[in-house]
Design a protein around this motif. Structure first.
Motif, PDB file in Angstrom:
ATOM      1  N   SER A   1       0.839  -1.206   0.000  1.00  0.00           N
ATOM      2  CA  SER A   1       0.000   0.000   0.000  1.00  0.00           C
ATOM      3  C   SER A   1       0.868   1.248   0.000  1.00  0.00           C
TER       4      SER A   1
ATOM      5  N   ASP B   1      -6.053  -0.933  -4.517  1.00  0.00           N
ATOM      6  CA  ASP B   1      -5.508  -1.473  -3.274  1.00  0.00           C
ATOM      7  C   ASP B   1      -6.473  -2.512  -2.703  1.00  0.00           C
ATOM      8  N   GLU B   2      -6.170  -3.773  -2.933  1.00  0.00           N
ATOM      9  CA  GLU B   2      -6.974  -4.896  -2.451  1.00  0.00           C
ATOM     10  C   GLU B   2      -8.469  -4.674  -2.685  1.00  0.00           C
TER      11      GLU B   2
HETATM   12 MG    MG Z   1      -2.079  -2.681   2.339  1.00  0.00          MG
END
Ligand code: MG
Ligand code: ADP
Length: 365
Positions: free
Chosen positions: A43, A158-159
């Motif tokens: 991240s 991000d995910e």
């Molecule tokens: Mg992360």
């Protein structure tokens, strides 16, 4: 459209360095997946590209322009987060048009872009609903739609699928792949899920503790991991790692594992000396059992004792012990019902064997 380049990018929080000089070149239209365990810095890297996190050292380039000092909105990137971050009081239409409105786009232009994006994402029936009236998958698509309307140079994810159930995740994965083919926009996608990495990426970047371990196509990192970490992080079940010794006898190069001898493919590990300890990596799907071993030469076979077997539908997983000491997981085609304690003949695709140095855990090429 843009290429993205990271040059010796460093991130420090106070005196703690969490990203250590990352170098990465991402081609225009490429789908790059950053994968690694929680806390490895995925991240942080993504947020430095987005401009949400200051860069402590090195340079980030987007389309050959150094963007270190540019604010997020000037970078023309769009980020989709795990929690979607939709505005609850706004309709889908308003959520999707919000960033255009903030930039001062006209009503007609916003309507046209939102309608076009909604059509691509099959969100047209839901445009007047609030986020609370949507399913998880639909919310996810709205979050993506909000990123897409601006036609950014780079998508940053991000995910984005972590909050969805397994079935929806698989479905959204396919959608993402199709969307990328259609939009052909440079994408950096962060996940801890190696299956997402394998299925989505043009190239995978494996991170550990703020260091890049390996960059390569899904098949490259699967078949030629640079170290034991990558070998076991990519692939499920992970690569089997056995303790062995490299031997040269009568001009034959083998690895001795327990009582079994595995031939070493020509051109591989040529520099090793007789008697060197090695770690032997074998993918579960490189193990064959039962009558499928018939075509393999007899000296390649050994037998193993089944500890437990699982049938997954079209495939089966077997935990096998060879020579009473080395445990292996085999992934074999079909429904294999084996009883615990049963002895089964097994063979290997030896040309797919990877040897590692037990001290450094790096692959021996
Ligand atoms: Mg992360
Ligand atoms: N704001 C922060 N302050 C201090 N440390 C942070 C901060 N954000 C992240 N970190 C640390 O940086 C490392 C990388 O975090 P992160 O990039 O979020 O990992 P990942 O996304 O791979 O799970 C972790 O050790 C984390 O604790």
């Amino acid at each position: 459209m843009a290429n993205v380049e990271l040059k010796q990018v460093v991130k420090r929080y106070g005196s703690v360095e969490v990203v250590h000089g990352v170098d990465l070149e991402i081609r225009d239209n490429e789908f790059i997946v950053l994968v690694g365990p929680s806390g490895c810095g995925k991240s942080t890297v993504l947020r430095m590209v987005a401009g949400l996190e200051a860069i402590s050292g090195g340079e980030v380039l987007i389309g050959d322009r150094v963007v270190n000092q540019e604010s997020p909105k000037d970078r023309n990137v769009a980020m989709v987060f795990q929690n979607y971050a939709l505005y609850p009081h706004m309709s889908v239409r308003e959520n999707m048009g919000f960033s255009l409105k903030m930039r001062g786009s006209g009503k007609d232009e916003i309507a046209a872009k939102v309608n076009e994006t909604a059509r691509i994402l099959e969100l047209e029936p839901y445009l007047e609903r609030k986020p609370s009236e949507l399913s998880g998958g639909q919310r996810q698509r709205v979050a993506m739609g909000r990123a897409m309307v601006r036609k950014p140079d780079v998508f940053l994810f991000d995910e984005p699928l972590s909050n969805l159930d397994a079935q929806l995740r698989t479905q959204m994965r396919m959608e993402l792949r199709k969307m990328h083919m259609r939009l052909a926009t440079t994408t950096i996608y962060v996940t801890h899920d190696q299956i997402e990495a394998m299925t989505l990426a043009d190239r995978i970047v494996i991170l550990k503790d703020g260091y890049i371990q390996q960059v390569g196509s899904p098949i490259e990192v699967f078949e030629k991991p640079v170290n034991v970490f990558v070998a076991q992080f990519i692939g499920n079940p992970p690569m089997n790692i056995l303790k062995g010794t490299y031997r040269v006898a009568d001009g034959r190069r083998i690895v001795q594992v327990g009582k079994s001898a595995f031939p070493v493919t020509e051109g591989k590990a040529e520099s090793l000396k007789d008697g060197t300890p090695v770690l032997v990596g074998i993918r579960p799907d490189a193990i064959k059992m039962g009558d499928r071993t018939e075509k393999l030469p007899p000296e390649w076979l050994c037998s193993g004792e089944v500890v437990v077997s699982e049938i997954l539908g079209g495939q089966s997983h077997l935990e096998i012990v060879i020579d009473g000491e080395n445990e292996l997981i085999a992934e074999v085609e079909g429904r294999v019902l084996a009883h615990p304690g049963e002895t089964v003949p097994i063979g290997f695709e030896f040309d797919r064997m990877v040897l590692f140095d037990p001290e450094t855990t790096n692959a021996i090429v």
